[in-house]
Scaffold this active site. Structure first.
Site, short mmCIF file in Angstrom:
data_model
loop_
_atom_site.label_atom_id
_atom_site.label_comp_id
_atom_site.label_asym_id
_atom_site.label_seq_id
_atom_site.Cartn_x
_atom_site.Cartn_y
_atom_site.Cartn_z
N SER A 218 1.04 -0.91 -0.24
CA SER A 218 0.32 -0.26 0.01
C SER A 218 0.79 1.42 -0.42
O SER A 218 0.44 2.32 -0.90
CB SER A 218 -0.49 -0.22 1.34
OG SER A 218 -1.91 -1.01 0.55
N HIS A 281 0.81 4.50 5.30
CA HIS A 281 0.60 5.00 3.74
C HIS A 281 0.55 6.76 3.58
O HIS A 281 1.30 6.89 2.62
CB HIS A 281 -1.35 5.48 4.09
CG HIS A 281 -2.41 3.62 3.95
ND1 HIS A 281 -3.77 3.76 3.95
CD2 HIS A 281 -1.31 2.38 3.53
CE1 HIS A 281 -3.14 2.59 4.14
NE2 HIS A 281 -2.18 1.74 3.39
#
Length: 322
Positions: A218, A281
């Site tokens: 991610s 993230h």
């Protein structure tokens, strides 16, 4: 102390020497009185030593991430030169080992390096399903903040233990890879951006969430998304697995990126808990943002030219100046 004195007096009144438990209690009370400041100091010292040790580990991890990032861009620039010169075997471009010739005609235009990334992620996911492989993967393919080694930093980028996690990440990679590769101009630069976004994601997770391990691509994909959103703010994007059902549900890339950052900031502040590494993230997003706002010329051009110059001088020295 008063309790100890009372026991001592009782012992004397009973005739002769005080009982042995009374002496032990008095000795313990006096010892506690004398050693209490020292034990407090020892506790605070061990706490500060633990904090400094964690700080040193984080500094070493930062240096490791920076070194790996610079090495990634150096190798990428040299690889691009050798490929264009025709001496790299054509593993990424036309010719050589190109598996696209066996794929359906609609898929043959898809970038070979994106196929490679998806394939590696799929293989590591299958290995996670084997109980015999899990101890090795736990050590080398999972990011442990207590030891930010090169193998764990790199291996964690390709690790997914749940099929939905893998599916969503690979769909995002599949969507962004062709357009962004064409925009950057080479598969090598795309891979450098992908890898360094993952490195920054791992470091950010270790710095902000030092108590939990982390896996997944991610952070790499958030770096790619950030670069795309900043350089193409009006591009239309949809939600993974939802846009096929609702094709009109689309947003501009920049607005979607801001919403994702707000979502991760809220998650990092523990407003909700979805089991995601919001710190990773944000780390990937930070690198993609920096790369789109001035870091690209320094890394890909200036540092890349320096690495390429060293590579050419090394080749001339090995070949005897020819």
């Amino acid at each position: 102390q008063h309790c100890g004195q009372r026991i001592l007096v009782t012992g004397l009144r009973s005739g002769g020497r005080p009982p042995q438990p009374a002496l032990i209690l008095l000795r313990n009370l006096s010892r506690r009185r004398l050693t209490s400041p020292k034990s407090t100091y020892s506790s605070s010292s061990s706490s500060s030593a633990s904090t400094s040790s964690a700080g040193r580990r984080l500094i070493r991890g930062g240096v490791t991430c920076a070194g790996l990032g610079l090495a990634t861009f150096a190798v990428g620039r040299v690889s691009l030169y050798e490929r264009l010169k025709g001496t790299a075997g054509g593993l990424i471009g036309d010719g050589g080992l190109d598996v696209r010739r066996w794929l359906p005609s609609d898929w043959r235009h898809y970038p070979m390096h994106a196929y490679a990334l998806i394939g590696v992620n799929a293989i590591v996911f299958l290995l996670w399903q084997l109980p015999a492989a899990r101890p090795v993967l736990n050590r080398w393919a999972m990011l442990w903040p207590s030891r930010l080694g090169p193998l764990s930093l790199i291996g964690s980028m390709f690790s997914h233990q749940h099929w939905l996690h893998l599916l969503v990440n690979m769909l995002v990679l599949h969507s962004f890879a062709p357009a962004l590769t064409a925009q950057l101009g080479s598969p090598e630069e795309f891979l450098c951006l992908y890898a360094c976004s993952g490195l920054c994601a791992g470091f950010m997770h270790a710095a902000l969430i030092p108590s939990l391990p982390c896996i997944g691509a991610s952070g790499c994909l958030l770096g790619i998304f950030a670069y795309t959103a900043i350089t193409n703010p009006d591009a239309k994007v949809g939600l993974v697995l939802i846009s096929s059902l609702f094709p009109d549900l689309q947003f501009t890339a920049y607005n979607a990126f801001l919403a994702m950052v707000a979502f991760d900031v809220a998650g990092l502040c523990r407003l909700f808990n979805l089991g995601l590494s919001h710190a990773a993230h944000l780390g990937g997003s930070a690198f993609g943002t920096a790369y789109a706002n001035g870091l690209r010329p320094w890394l890909w051009l200036h540092w890349g030219d320096l690495a390429l110059g060293c590579w050419l001088r090394l080749k001339r020295a090995v070949s005897g100046g020819r």
